[in-house]
Design a protein around this motif. Structure first.
Motif, PDB file in Angstrom:
ATOM      1  N   GLU A  31      -6.080   8.015 -10.094  1.00  0.00           N
ATOM      2  CA  GLU A  31      -6.340   7.109  -8.983  1.00  0.00           C
ATOM      3  C   GLU A  31      -5.251   7.212  -7.914  1.00  0.00           C
ATOM      4  OE1 GLU A  31      -7.710   3.211  -9.630  1.00  0.00           O
ATOM      5  OE2 GLU A  31      -8.591   3.598 -11.601  1.00  0.00           O
ATOM      6  N   PRO A  32      -5.567   6.811  -6.684  1.00  0.00           N
ATOM      7  CA  PRO A  32      -4.560   6.826  -5.629  1.00  0.00           C
ATOM      8  C   PRO A  32      -3.370   5.927  -5.970  1.00  0.00           C
ATOM      9  CG  PRO A  32      -6.752   6.550  -4.704  1.00  0.00           C
ATOM     10  CD  PRO A  32      -6.897   6.399  -6.182  1.00  0.00           C
ATOM     11  N   THR A  33      -2.182   6.350  -5.586  1.00  0.00           N
ATOM     12  CA  THR A  33      -0.973   5.557  -5.785  1.00  0.00           C
ATOM     13  C   THR A  33      -0.889   4.569  -4.624  1.00  0.00           C
ATOM     14  OG1 THR A  33       0.063   7.458  -6.846  1.00  0.00           O
ATOM     15  CG2 THR A  33       1.518   5.661  -6.167  1.00  0.00           C
ATOM     16  N   ALA A  34      -1.664   3.501  -4.721  1.00  0.00           N
ATOM     17  CA  ALA A  34      -1.786   2.563  -3.606  1.00  0.00           C
ATOM     18  C   ALA A  34      -2.111   1.171  -4.121  1.00  0.00           C
ATOM     19  CB  ALA A  34      -2.884   3.019  -2.644  1.00  0.00           C
ATOM     20  N   ALA A  35      -1.784   0.177  -3.298  1.00  0.00           N
ATOM     21  CA  ALA A  35      -2.095  -1.214  -3.626  1.00  0.00           C
ATOM     22  C   ALA A  35      -2.430  -1.964  -2.337  1.00  0.00           C
ATOM     23  CB  ALA A  35      -0.918  -1.894  -4.323  1.00  0.00           C
ATOM     24  N   ALA A  36      -3.437  -2.841  -2.410  1.00  0.00           N
ATOM     25  CA  ALA A  36      -3.786  -3.691  -1.266  1.00  0.00           C
ATOM     26  C   ALA A  36      -3.011  -4.997  -1.403  1.00  0.00           C
ATOM     27  CB  ALA A  36      -5.291  -3.966  -1.254  1.00  0.00           C
ATOM     28  N   VAL A  37      -2.192  -5.303  -0.404  1.00  0.00           N
ATOM     29  CA  VAL A  37      -1.308  -6.472  -0.503  1.00  0.00           C
ATOM     30  C   VAL A  37      -1.529  -7.437   0.662  1.00  0.00           C
ATOM     31  CG1 VAL A  37       0.461  -5.135  -1.711  1.00  0.00           C
ATOM     32  CG2 VAL A  37       0.576  -5.341   0.762  1.00  0.00           C
ATOM     33  N   GLN A  38      -1.248  -8.706   0.377  1.00  0.00           N
ATOM     34  CA  GLN A  38      -1.247  -9.740   1.409  1.00  0.00           C
ATOM     35  C   GLN A  38       0.036  -9.581   2.213  1.00  0.00           C
ATOM     36  OE1 GLN A  38      -3.909 -12.000   1.265  1.00  0.00           O
ATOM     37  NE2 GLN A  38      -3.376 -12.817   3.275  1.00  0.00           N
ATOM     38  N   THR A  39      -0.102  -9.354   3.510  1.00  0.00           N
ATOM     39  CA  THR A  39       1.055  -9.053   4.334  1.00  0.00           C
ATOM     40  C   THR A  39       2.098 -10.163   4.294  1.00  0.00           C
ATOM     41  OG1 THR A  39      -0.380  -7.777   5.811  1.00  0.00           O
ATOM     42  CG2 THR A  39       1.808  -8.350   6.622  1.00  0.00           C
ATOM     43  N   SER A  40       1.679 -11.390   4.319  1.00  0.00           N
ATOM     44  CA  SER A  40       2.620 -12.515   4.384  1.00  0.00           C
ATOM     45  C   SER A  40       3.404 -12.708   3.095  1.00  0.00           C
ATOM     46  CB  SER A  40       1.864 -13.806   4.718  1.00  0.00           C
ATOM     47  OG  SER A  40       0.860 -14.063   3.753  1.00  0.00           O
ATOM     48  N   THR A  41       2.808 -12.401   1.947  1.00  0.00           N
ATOM     49  CA  THR A  41       3.468 -12.651   0.666  1.00  0.00           C
ATOM     50  C   THR A  41       3.885 -11.379  -0.065  1.00  0.00           C
ATOM     51  OG1 THR A  41       1.369 -12.655  -0.568  1.00  0.00           O
ATOM     52  CG2 THR A  41       2.108 -14.756   0.380  1.00  0.00           C
ATOM     53  N   GLY A  42       3.261 -10.256   0.279  1.00  0.00           N
ATOM     54  CA  GLY A  42       3.549  -9.019  -0.423  1.00  0.00           C
ATOM     55  C   GLY A  42       2.880  -8.916  -1.776  1.00  0.00           C
ATOM     56  N   ILE A  44      -0.241  -8.387  -4.474  1.00  0.00           N
ATOM     57  CA  ILE A  44      -1.442  -7.568  -4.570  1.00  0.00           C
ATOM     58  C   ILE A  44      -2.669  -8.471  -4.628  1.00  0.00           C
ATOM     59  CG2 ILE A  44      -2.656  -5.850  -5.957  1.00  0.00           C
ATOM     60  CD1 ILE A  44       0.031  -4.865  -6.952  1.00  0.00           C
ATOM     61  N   LEU A  45      -3.715  -8.079  -3.907  1.00  0.00           N
ATOM     62  CA  LEU A  45      -4.930  -8.880  -3.820  1.00  0.00           C
ATOM     63  C   LEU A  45      -5.673  -8.954  -5.151  1.00  0.00           C
ATOM     64  CD1 LEU A  45      -6.438  -7.684  -0.410  1.00  0.00           C
ATOM     65  CD2 LEU A  45      -4.962  -9.645  -0.846  1.00  0.00           C
ATOM     66  N   HIS A  46      -6.624  -9.894  -5.202  1.00  0.00           N
ATOM     67  CA  HIS A  46      -7.516 -10.070  -6.349  1.00  0.00           C
ATOM     68  C   HIS A  46      -6.733 -10.234  -7.654  1.00  0.00           C
ATOM     69  CE1 HIS A  46     -10.710  -9.267  -3.591  1.00  0.00           C
ATOM     70  NE2 HIS A  46     -10.467  -7.977  -3.488  1.00  0.00           N
ATOM     71  N   GLN A  47      -5.733 -11.106  -7.581  1.00  0.00           N
ATOM     72  CA  GLN A  47      -4.918 -11.424  -8.759  1.00  0.00           C
ATOM     73  C   GLN A  47      -4.254 -10.182  -9.347  1.00  0.00           C
ATOM     74  OE1 GLN A  47      -7.822 -13.551 -11.194  1.00  0.00           O
ATOM     75  NE2 GLN A  47      -7.052 -15.514 -10.425  1.00  0.00           N
ATOM     76  N   GLY A  48      -3.832  -9.306  -8.458  1.00  0.00           N
ATOM     77  CA  GLY A  48      -3.047  -8.150  -8.879  1.00  0.00           C
ATOM     78  C   GLY A  48      -3.817  -6.918  -9.271  1.00  0.00           C
ATOM     79  N   VAL A  49      -5.148  -6.926  -9.147  1.00  0.00           N
ATOM     80  CA  VAL A  49      -5.925  -5.771  -9.611  1.00  0.00           C
ATOM     81  C   VAL A  49      -6.344  -4.829  -8.482  1.00  0.00           C
ATOM     82  CG1 VAL A  49      -6.785  -7.081 -11.587  1.00  0.00           C
ATOM     83  CG2 VAL A  49      -8.168  -6.945  -9.494  1.00  0.00           C
ATOM     84  N   ALA A  50      -6.034  -5.159  -7.231  1.00  0.00           N
ATOM     85  CA  ALA A  50      -6.459  -4.318  -6.108  1.00  0.00           C
ATOM     86  C   ALA A  50      -5.500  -3.146  -5.927  1.00  0.00           C
ATOM     87  CB  ALA A  50      -6.547  -5.149  -4.824  1.00  0.00           C
ATOM     88  N   VAL A  51      -5.550  -2.226  -6.890  1.00  0.00           N
ATOM     89  CA  VAL A  51      -4.711  -1.038  -6.844  1.00  0.00           C
ATOM     90  C   VAL A  51      -5.594   0.197  -7.007  1.00  0.00           C
ATOM     91  CG1 VAL A  51      -2.726  -2.284  -7.799  1.00  0.00           C
ATOM     92  CG2 VAL A  51      -4.281  -1.063  -9.336  1.00  0.00           C
TER      93      VAL A  51
END
Length: 339
Positions: A31-42, A44-51
């Motif tokens: 999988e891609p070495t990436a994570a979707a994060v909330q800019t204000s808090t840093g 990871i979205l969806h309780q940490g699974v959006a990677v």
């Protein structure tokens, strides 16, 4: 049921993608070495699974307060907290059973990584849930995964061409006798295409389109009849949308310079070896791996430049992870090549 046995995992953590193998089962995650994060808090979205793939899928569909973060940069852990959180999700996906112990992990590391950079990687993997972490050079792991005679009394040479750098290593009797890192990889090849299109057509294209062009049409040697295809970008003067056509020959010429630089790097490493080892490699040749090794004709191109045989591993993208898995399963046998 909780088992006392320990799982053996291998992680090839690259700036673009992460490949994990479990024991001798082969690849279980890519999988891609990436994570979707909330800019204000840093966070990871969806309780940490959006990677991984989920994060990549969100790349062009995220609101302004969400960004796609890449925890590795230039082969180094750039964001330890994010890297650990991403790896925790990856390891969770790979788990097959509940175990009293965390997995024993062997992780690849690029050539030239400092002790601090290695420690940061070990800390991230342990923080993600690993019970123990061993490190092996990515180029050496790729040599093992590609079937090179790393433990034999003959020299072997491996060249792993990744997204941002090329790792080259020569081994003999299970020891690394020479290694070299080049700041050349898929990204450099893509930039060469961007620069060539601008020089040839005064047309500006993005690196992402260049990557697509390279993967679909790129080659290091002629591959039958030459073709031409459309490229879309912005006029270099007016900025207006414009279309041009580029040939596979022009594309190949654009890739020639960075590929020649890779050949020069391999040649410099070979020149540092003893005459006996050089003689071994004149017969054994160089094993190529990494995503760029999928470029048609690359083995023939490098063989011509180096005047020694070159071959591509049967699974070039996965070779390093597969080799690290072999080490993880038979840890004692391979202990000598661990860092």
């Amino acid at each position: 049921m909780i088992r006392l046995s320990r799982e053996h995992l291998a992680i090839d953590l690259g700036p673009a993608s992460t490949v994990i193998c479990r024991g001798d089962e082969g690849v279980v995650l890519d999988e891609p070495t990436a994570a979707a994060v909330q800019t204000s808090t840093g966070r990871i979205l969806h309780q940490g699974v959006a990677v991984g793939r989920l994060a990549q899928a969100l790349r062009d569909r995220t609101p302004s307060e969400v960004s796609i973060a890449y925890p590795l940069a230039n082969g180094k852990v750039a964001d330890p907290v994010l890297c650990q959180a991403m790896l925790r999700q990856f390891l969770h996906k790979c788990a097959t059973r509940r175990s009293f112990f965390g997995p024993q992990v062997v992780c690849t590391v690029p050539s030239g990584a400092t002790m601090v950079e290695r420690a940061a990687l070990v800390s991230a993997v342990r923080g993600a849930g690993a019970a123990s972490v061993g490190l092996v050079l990515r180029s050496v792991a790729a040599a093992i995964g590609g079937g090179a005679p790393v433990l034999e009394a003959t020299a072997a040479c491996s060249c792993e061409i990744g997204s941002t750098q090329t790792d080259i290593a020569a081994t003999c009797l299970g020891e690394v006798v020479a290694e070299r890192r080049l700041p050349i990889g898929g990204v450099a090849l893509d930039q060469a295409i961007v620069d060539a299109v601008k020089a040839l057509f005064n047309l500006r294209i993005g690196v992402k389109q260049a990557e697509t062009i390279r993967i679909e049409y790129g080659s290091a040697q002629p591959q039958g009849a030459e073709k031409s295809f459309e490229i879309h970008g912005a006029d270099g003067i007016t900025g207006a949308p414009r279309t041009s056509r580029i040939t596979t020959q022009q594309l190949r010429e654009a890739l020639e310079s960075p590929l020649t630089d890779i050949a020069s790097g391999i040649s410099e490493l070979l020149q540092s070896l003893t005459p006996e080892m050089a003689g071994d490699l004149a017969q054994q040749g160089v094993l190529l791996s990494g995503g760029v090794a999928l470029t048609p004709g690359i083995a023939d191109f490098l063989a011509q430049e180096l005047a020694i045989p070159c071959r591509v591993a049967s699974m070039p993208r996965e070779a390093a992870a597969l080799g690290a898995a072999i080490v993880a399963v038979d840890f004692d046998r391979w202990r000598g090549i661990l860092l």
